[in-house]
Design a protein around this motif. Structure first.
Motif, short mmCIF file in Angstrom:
data_model
loop_
_atom_site.label_atom_id
_atom_site.label_comp_id
_atom_site.label_asym_id
_atom_site.label_seq_id
_atom_site.Cartn_x
_atom_site.Cartn_y
_atom_site.Cartn_z
N LEU A 1 0.78 -1.29 -0.19
CA LEU A 1 0.05 -0.05 0.09
C LEU A 1 0.93 1.18 -0.04
O LEU A 1 0.62 2.27 -0.64
N GLY A 2 1.84 1.28 0.94
CA GLY A 2 2.88 2.25 0.94
C GLY A 2 3.61 2.69 -0.22
O GLY A 2 4.43 3.87 -0.29
N GLU A 3 3.79 2.02 -1.40
CA GLU A 3 4.36 2.12 -2.23
C GLU A 3 3.72 1.82 -3.95
O GLU A 3 4.36 1.08 -4.63
N GLY A 4 2.53 2.31 -3.76
CA GLY A 4 1.88 2.15 -5.27
C GLY A 4 0.56 1.23 -5.13
O GLY A 4 -0.11 1.39 -6.04
N ALA A 5 0.46 0.28 -4.09
CA ALA A 5 -0.41 -0.52 -3.88
C ALA A 5 -0.96 -1.43 -5.60
O ALA A 5 -2.16 -1.59 -5.77
N SER A 6 0.24 -1.68 -6.22
CA SER A 6 0.03 -2.47 -7.58
C SER A 6 -0.36 -3.85 -7.25
O SER A 6 0.37 -4.28 -6.20
N LEU A 7 -1.30 -4.19 -8.11
CA LEU A 7 -1.80 -5.69 -7.91
C LEU A 7 -0.76 -6.73 -8.48
O LEU A 7 -0.99 -7.81 -8.29
N GLY A 8 -0.06 -6.28 -9.38
CA GLY A 8 0.77 -6.68 -10.15
C GLY A 8 0.32 -7.68 -11.42
O GLY A 8 -0.87 -7.48 -11.37
N SER A 9 1.01 -8.32 -12.05
CA SER A 9 0.53 -9.24 -13.25
C SER A 9 -0.12 -10.29 -12.70
O SER A 9 0.18 -11.03 -11.55
N ARG A 10 -1.19 -10.66 -13.35
CA ARG A 10 -1.84 -12.03 -12.80
C ARG A 10 -1.56 -13.32 -13.42
O ARG A 10 -1.50 -14.25 -12.92
N HIS A 11 -0.46 -13.09 -14.56
CA HIS A 11 -0.15 -14.13 -15.08
C HIS A 11 1.35 -13.77 -15.74
O HIS A 11 1.63 -12.65 -15.93
N PHE A 12 2.10 -14.72 -16.20
CA PHE A 12 3.50 -14.40 -16.73
C PHE A 12 3.03 -14.37 -18.55
O PHE A 12 2.57 -15.56 -18.97
N SER A 13 3.56 -13.16 -18.91
CA SER A 13 3.17 -13.02 -20.33
C SER A 13 4.49 -13.74 -21.29
O SER A 13 3.94 -14.22 -22.49
N ARG A 14 5.38 -13.76 -20.76
CA ARG A 14 6.54 -14.56 -21.39
C ARG A 14 7.10 -15.49 -20.32
O ARG A 14 8.30 -15.14 -19.83
N PRO A 15 6.67 -16.62 -19.96
CA PRO A 15 7.25 -17.40 -18.89
C PRO A 15 8.60 -17.84 -18.98
O PRO A 15 9.34 -17.97 -18.19
N TRP A 16 9.10 -18.14 -20.39
CA TRP A 16 10.11 -18.60 -20.84
C TRP A 16 11.31 -17.58 -20.47
O TRP A 16 12.56 -17.87 -20.43
N ALA A 17 10.95 -16.30 -20.38
CA ALA A 17 11.83 -15.23 -20.18
C ALA A 17 12.19 -15.06 -18.70
O ALA A 17 13.20 -14.43 -18.38
N VAL A 18 11.49 -15.43 -17.64
CA VAL A 18 11.52 -15.26 -16.29
C VAL A 18 12.95 -15.80 -16.07
O VAL A 18 13.60 -15.24 -15.35
N PRO A 19 13.02 -17.21 -16.12
CA PRO A 19 14.42 -17.86 -15.75
C PRO A 19 15.57 -17.20 -16.51
O PRO A 19 16.58 -17.05 -15.72
N LEU A 20 15.31 -16.64 -17.70
CA LEU A 20 16.67 -16.03 -18.41
C LEU A 20 17.05 -14.71 -17.74
O LEU A 20 18.07 -14.30 -17.48
N VAL A 21 16.03 -13.93 -17.27
CA VAL A 21 16.19 -12.72 -16.52
C VAL A 21 16.74 -12.96 -15.26
O VAL A 21 17.92 -12.12 -15.00
N THR A 22 16.40 -13.72 -14.51
CA THR A 22 17.00 -13.96 -13.13
C THR A 22 18.33 -14.55 -13.17
O THR A 22 19.21 -14.12 -12.25
N THR A 23 18.65 -15.21 -14.26
CA THR A 23 19.97 -15.83 -14.58
C THR A 23 20.98 -14.45 -15.01
O THR A 23 21.98 -14.54 -14.29
N LEU A 24 20.47 -13.55 -15.78
CA LEU A 24 21.12 -12.51 -16.27
C LEU A 24 21.66 -11.48 -14.85
O LEU A 24 22.49 -11.15 -14.97
N GLY A 25 20.52 -11.47 -14.22
CA GLY A 25 20.58 -10.87 -12.85
C GLY A 25 21.90 -11.18 -12.07
O GLY A 25 22.63 -10.47 -11.64
#
Length: 533
Positions: free
Chosen positions: A74-98
């Motif tokens: 709530l104190g930082e925008g209260a965004s509900l976020g994404s309901r699902h992954f639009s590109r699920p294949w990309a998430v492991p690649l992004v966490t690996t890159l980070g």
């Protein structure tokens, strides 16, 4: 040109020495008013820089590249976020890159920034408060932004604590502060940095003194810590707002004696989960340290595993504060019971991978999130079957946040106050004390901060202070030893000399017929036939 440069350098040194003499010559209150404000300003500005760096990294990495937006509190925008992954294949690649970027930055330029970093700051307080390198803070900001912003499970308190603690260490060197003052400066740097980014000035001030020991508190850091923490909170709030992170949850309070039983059960669960967090974090960290991989690549491998785990449990990605916010309300009922029960374990696994592998981020924030999930699970289990359970999961979530990391981090007072400030709720402190007490009893001497000492008596900086005081209360009878030889007055000098030689003694006490001490016999002075009193 060379002479001009040299003269400027000498002039700068002269100004610095005059400033150092002026600061060290101030009285206690004025000195820490000056130093506390300076450290607090840097803590607040450092927190602003990091939270914006983290926001940018999250939007770029998880949002743009990964196609996923995590929820926010709530104190930082209260965004509900994404309901699902639009590109699920990309998430492991992004966490690996980070993880890869973080690993390269840390192990190339500042290895002490690896992991959560708080232990390094605690160790610096105890052993070398003026020795923290300035570059560590910069590397910690960038590496943590990439680790957490890409979806790695970590807390944002680690970087902010290291920023302000690192600055305090540099300040101690520049002003030639005495060792006690240098220790206090770094201590309040830790507390004010964490208090600023969590918007918890009182809890942050207490944390700076409490986090150093498992069963003690650095009382010398409390008043300076209040000054620095309030200043940091003011600066941070001027840019980011002063509202509690989780909004004002003031409508929830302790309302029935039977609920104390439930809060005690929360304490049991939180203590057990806290021990699991501790064992998992260091157990996986040790396994990663033995992998036949360059150190810089280990966070990348961990990032890949966290990304895959996040596809099944998106709640483990990033800080997790938005998910805790949702767990306080009716959206908790949208999750399957088995998912809610597994969330604490999954968050522990994700944090152990992300930070235990050498990635950069904090373990304090995830510890509170893990506790929040424990409280949510307890509410889901008890609410359908037990009487007098609160109508909302929020009280259980809030109390469990306090109990889980307050116990395993050995910072019960600080965490209770911090969570109370983060939720705008003081009414739950009474049942929280039950839960924290039970959890702390179960945890015992286990501790997730390995640099913590047992008490101030074990700290190198306090050995002189605490080494003298106990002797004044110890009776001589407790430390005396019986003489190896006692000579009776009527004994012959020759027999006494032989006995002294046999035992290798240079002398012995002499007693009369009643056993009363009458003198001392020296080996080199034994003459004549009898020992005279």
């Amino acid at each position: 040109m060379e002479r001009a440069t040299r003269s400027v350098t000498v002039e700068d040194i002269g100004r610095r020495e005059r400033l150092a003499r002026w600061v060290n010559g101030l009285g206690y209150v004025r000195k820490w008013l000056v130093l506390g404000v300076i450290i607090g300003v840097v803590a607040g500005l450092g927190a602003v820089v990091f939270i914006n760096a983290l926001d940018w990294a999250t939007k770029l990495l998880l949002g743009v590249l990964g196609g996923y937006t995590p929820p926010s509190p709530l104190g930082e925008g209260a965004s509900l976020g994404s309901r699902h992954f639009s590109r699920p294949w990309a998430v492991p690649l992004v966490t690996t890159l980070g993880g890869l970027i973080s690993g390269i930055l840390v192990f190339r330029w500042a290895p002490e920034a690896a992991g959560h970093g708080t232990d390094s700051a605690i160790s610096a307080v105890h052993h070398n408060p003026s020795g923290i390198r300035a570059r560590v803070s910069v590397i910690k900001i960038i590496a943590s932004a990439f680790t957490i912003g890409s979806g790695g499970s970590g807390g944002r308190e680690g970087p902010t604590a290291q920023i302000s603690a690192g600055f305090a260490s540099v300040l101690a060197r520049l002003l030639n502060l005495s060792p006690p003052d240098a220790r206090t400066a770094v201590s309040i740097g830790i507390g004010s940095g964490i208090g600023s980014i969590f918007r918890t000035p009182l809890g942050g001030a207490i944390l700076g003194g409490e986090i150093l020991y498992r069963n003690d508190i650095e009382s010398d850091a409390l008043i300076p810590g209040l000054i620095a923490s309030i200043t940091g909170f003011t600066i941070f709030g001027a840019f980011e707002g002063y509202a509690p992170i989780f909004g004002y949850q003031s409508g929830f309070r302790f309302s029935h004696p039977l609920q104390l039983v439930y809060y005690a059960l929360i304490g049991v669960a939180a203590g057990l989960v806290g021990m699991l967090y501790n064992a998992s974090f260091y157990g996986l960290g040790e396994r990663f340290s033995k992998l036949p991989l360059p150190r810089a690549l280990r966070p990348a491998l961990a990032g890949l595993l966290v990304g895959l785990l996040g596809l099944a449990f998106p709640e483990v990605l990033g800080t997790g504060y938005g998910w805790v916010q949702q767990a306080m309300g009716p959206r908790l009922l949208e999750l399957s019971l088995w998912v809610v029960i597994l969330l604490p374990v999954m968050k522990i696994l994700a944090t152990s991978l992300s930070i235990g592998s050498g990635g950069s981020g904090g373990i304090f924030g995830p510890g509170m999130v893990i506790g929040g999930f424990v409280g949510a699970a307890m509410w889901r289990v008890l609410e359908p079957i037990a009487p007098q359970v609160p109508h909302s999961p929020a009280p259980f979530v809030i109390v469990a946040m306090m109990a889980c990391f307050g116990s395993i981090g050995h910072v019960p007072f600080a965490v209770m106050l911090m969570v109370a400030e983060m939720t705008g709720n003081l009414a739950l402190l009474a049942p929280a004390m039950i839960a924290v007490g039970v959890a702390s009893f179960l945890v015992g001497d286990r501790h997730i901060y390995r640099a913590q000492l047992h008490t101030r008596a074990d700290a190198p900086g306090h050995r002189f202070r605490f080494g003298l005081t106990p002797l004044s209360a110890v009776p001589v009878a407790n430390v005396m030893t019986a003489p190896r030889l006692v000579v009776r007055r009527e004994e012959s000098a020759e027999a006494a000399r032989e006995r002294l030689a046999e035992l290798g003694l240079q002398g012995a006490p002499v007693v009369d017929e009643r056993g009363v001490y009458v003198g001392t016999l020296r080996y080199d002075a034994v003459q004549g036939d009898d020992v005279k009193g």
